[in-house]
Enzyme design. Structure first.
Site, short mmCIF file in Angstrom:
data_model
loop_
_atom_site.label_atom_id
_atom_site.label_comp_id
_atom_site.label_asym_id
_atom_site.label_seq_id
_atom_site.Cartn_x
_atom_site.Cartn_y
_atom_site.Cartn_z
N CYS A 134 0.97 -1.29 -0.07
CA CYS A 134 0.17 -0.01 -0.04
C CYS A 134 1.01 1.34 -0.19
O CYS A 134 0.36 2.25 -0.32
CB CYS A 134 -0.75 -0.01 1.39
SG CYS A 134 -0.30 0.08 2.60
N ARG A 136 4.37 1.26 -1.15
CA ARG A 136 5.47 1.41 -2.13
C ARG A 136 5.36 0.37 -3.37
O ARG A 136 4.60 -0.35 -3.19
CB ARG A 136 6.81 0.93 -1.34
CG ARG A 136 6.89 -0.57 -0.79
CD ARG A 136 8.04 -0.70 -0.02
NE ARG A 136 8.14 -0.28 1.15
CZ ARG A 136 8.60 0.71 1.47
NH1 ARG A 136 9.66 1.48 0.57
NH2 ARG A 136 8.65 1.50 2.46
N SER A 193 9.57 2.30 6.57
CA SER A 193 7.81 2.21 6.37
C SER A 193 7.10 3.46 6.75
O SER A 193 8.00 4.41 7.71
CB SER A 193 7.31 1.18 7.18
OG SER A 193 7.64 -0.10 6.76
N GLN A 200 4.18 -6.02 8.89
CA GLN A 200 3.61 -6.56 7.78
C GLN A 200 4.73 -6.51 6.48
O GLN A 200 4.59 -7.46 5.57
CB GLN A 200 2.29 -5.88 7.56
CG GLN A 200 1.69 -6.45 6.39
CD GLN A 200 0.27 -5.59 6.39
OE1 GLN A 200 0.14 -4.78 6.59
NE2 GLN A 200 -0.59 -6.44 5.50
N GLN A 204 5.77 -9.17 3.58
CA GLN A 204 5.62 -8.95 2.09
C GLN A 204 7.10 -9.33 1.57
O GLN A 204 7.04 -9.57 0.49
CB GLN A 204 5.34 -7.56 2.11
CG GLN A 204 3.80 -7.42 2.66
CD GLN A 204 3.30 -6.09 2.67
OE1 GLN A 204 4.15 -5.12 3.23
NE2 GLN A 204 1.91 -5.43 2.73
N ALA A 280 -12.01 -7.95 5.48
CA ALA A 280 -11.78 -8.93 6.72
C ALA A 280 -10.20 -9.48 6.65
O ALA A 280 -10.05 -10.61 6.92
CB ALA A 280 -12.84 -10.12 6.69
N GLY A 281 -9.50 -8.93 6.14
CA GLY A 281 -7.84 -9.29 5.92
C GLY A 281 -7.25 -8.98 7.05
O GLY A 281 -7.88 -8.54 8.18
N LYS A 282 -5.93 -9.01 7.25
CA LYS A 282 -4.97 -8.88 8.40
C LYS A 282 -4.96 -7.38 8.71
O LYS A 282 -5.05 -7.12 9.95
CB LYS A 282 -3.53 -9.18 7.79
CG LYS A 282 -2.62 -9.06 9.04
CD LYS A 282 -0.95 -9.38 8.66
CE LYS A 282 -0.08 -9.19 9.63
NZ LYS A 282 1.21 -9.55 9.28
N MET A 283 -5.19 -6.58 7.91
CA MET A 283 -5.24 -4.90 8.23
C MET A 283 -6.60 -4.86 9.04
O MET A 283 -6.64 -3.95 9.99
CB MET A 283 -4.84 -4.23 7.08
CG MET A 283 -3.70 -4.22 6.48
SD MET A 283 -3.56 -3.09 5.20
CE MET A 283 -3.16 -1.71 5.88
#
Length: 510
Positions: A134, A136, A193, A200, A204, A280-283
């Protein structure tokens, strides 16, 4: 609760003046390029021509016939594991581009491998890996012809994003060799970051390594090793420093942004607000975790897959989380004060035309979009009584604790320097492989000649005794060569390494 700070990356602290480097992009010179050659490369990107150079070494190199580009197979080039190619990273991030530019280049994880294959189809690129998050978009390549590779990659990214080369170049950064590896190590450690130390990005980078190095990946020997080192370095930093302690994530920063703006925007606190989360993901899981820590108890989850939403609810059995069907999304949004969006939708799912019939003009709503590509169109911020924020607005939240985390960043960078030194020592040692191979072949040739010369004297020996003599002679050769080879690979100074190679070639007539 503290949040980490936005820290300026290494490449923005350039020692060159504005007169030396064009203002189009924050480039850095590489030790192997040289500042003059690197500026020539930038000029070539602008003009589309191959750069000329005043460097005698560059002129001598250019006078030689260029090495052929790797052969292509079925339209895609087979990955060539080069030991002499140069490492280049190109891309953009929250440091250089706003979200509206980043989303033009964003690639879903499922397409990283295909995108790397497209890069490897370019004539000057031999290895490639893609990292898209999200905050980079970065491509890591190995090339025997970095000037040409830079031009080809920029043209490719321009075509894929629909951005003109001139417009794209304003936001791109390009780094080579030491600067490129240093950048990746800082990225993996969470130092580059938006929220310093967030975890996270490490997963990745790990996924980038897995996709790039597996059977259908497009990373060869050098890039696979670098990505592997980056993953190990990221783990080491998090285990040996306190950089990852505390609530450090995009989601936690989004919740703090909501907490800061709830009263001024809604005239009510976050704790007493009705919250709707899209995705409903990790974030989204992290959003729920940080909302619950602030005693928010009115949370609705909306997701296209009800099963995924149910899995999220099971993680927090003591929380009163509600699930709404995707078809009832607008009703859930209209009944909420704060809406977080975190889905993988490639296009905005909330636009003024969708929302204007759902929102009452007298009601106020805060929308925080932490997705890239964006889930909320920019025009939503023009709607009355709607306060819309995206990931770029999180900078104000995380910057306030910059000084507090600076010491932790310095501690982490000390560890990263050790990891970088180990990688570059290995990378540079690859240049010794041809000489080492010749030395081993020369020694084996001498051994075989001597064994042949005394063959008649060994005729009375049994097969097992002859095998023992054979192994003895090989063992002597290997032990004699071991120390020189270890010494050669361990030389950090390139000039010393080069001179030692020349001396070995002369001594042994290689």
């Amino acid at each position: 609760m503290t949040f980490s700070a936005f820290v300026t990356p290494a490449w923005t602290r350039s020692a060159f003046t504005s007169s030396q480097l064009p203002s189009c992009s924050p480039l850095r010179a590489s030790p192997r390029f040289g500042a003059r050659s690197w500026r020539a490369a930038q000029a070539a990107v602008k003009t589309g021509s191959r750069p000329s150079s005043n460097n005698p070494d560059d002129r001598r190199a250019s006078s030689k016939a260029p090495s052929p580009a790797p052969a292509k197979r079925n339209g895609l080039k087979k990955v060539v594991s080069s030991t002499s190619g140069q490492l280049v990273v190109m891309g953009l991030s929250h440091h250089t581009a706003t979200v509206d530019v980043r989303e033009r280049l964003a690639i879903p994880e499922a397409e990283w491998q295909t995108a790397a294959g497209d890069l490897c189809s370019l004539s000057a690129v031999s290895e490639a890996a893609v990292l898209s998050t999200c905050n980079r978009f970065e491509v890591y390549i190995i090339s025997e012809h970095p000037f040409q590779a830079i031009q080809e990659v920029i043209a490719h990214l321009s075509s894929r994003s629909g951005l003109a080369v001139g417009q794209l170049r304003k936001h791109l950064f390009m780094l080579t060799e030491n600067e490129a590896s240093w950048h990746l190590l800082r990225v993996s450690a969470g130092l580059d970051s938006l929220v310093i130390g967030e975890g996270q990005i490490l997963s990745q980078v790990k996924r980038c390594y897995e996709l790039a190095s597996e059977k259908h990946g497009h990373a060869g020997k050098v890039l696979s090793r670098l990505l592997n080192v980056a993953v190990s370095a990221g783990k080491r930093v998090r285990s040996e420093t306190a950089i990852a302690k505390g609530a450090v994530s995009i989601s936690s920063a989004a919740v703090e942004l909501a907490e800061m703006n709830a009263l001024p925007d809604l005239s009510r606190s976050l704790q007493h607000s009705r919250v709707c989360i899209l995705g409903a993901g990790k974030m989204s899981r992290l959003l729920v975790q940080h909302l619950l820590s602030r005693n928010v108890d009115n949370i609705v989850i909306a997701n296209r897959s009800t099963a995924r939403a149910e899995e999220l609810v099971k993680i927090f059995p003591d929380a009163n989380l509600k699930i709404v069907q995707w078809g009832s999304l607008l009703d859930a949004i209209a009944a909420s004060d704060i809406i977080f969006t975190s889905t993988a939708a490639p296009e905005p799912i909330l636009t003024p035309s969708i929302l204007e019939d759902s929102f009452e003009r007298s009601s106020r709503h805060v929308i925080i979009d932490i997705s890239v590509p964006r889930n909320v169109s920019p025009e939503v911020s023009d709607m009355p009584n709607v306060f819309s924020y995206n990931v770029d607005d999180l900078k104000a939240v995380v910057a306030k604790n910059q000084a507090k985390r600076r010491r932790l960043v310095l501690e982490a960078e000390e560890l990263l320097r050790e990891e970088q030194s180990t990688f570059h020592n290995w990378h540079n040692s690859l240049g010794c492989i041809p000489a080492i191979s010749k030395l081993q072949q020369r020694a084996e040739s001498i051994r075989q000649d001597e064994m042949e010369r005394v063959k008649g004297k060994l005729a009375s020996l049994s097969a097992s005794e002859l095998k023992a003599v054979e192994q003895l002679s090989k063992g002597i050769i290997n032990k004699m060569l071991h120390s020189p080879m270890v010494h050669l690979r361990g030389l950090d100074d390139m000039e010393e390494r080069t001179q030692t190679l020349r001396n070995i070639e002369a001594l042994f007539k290689l």
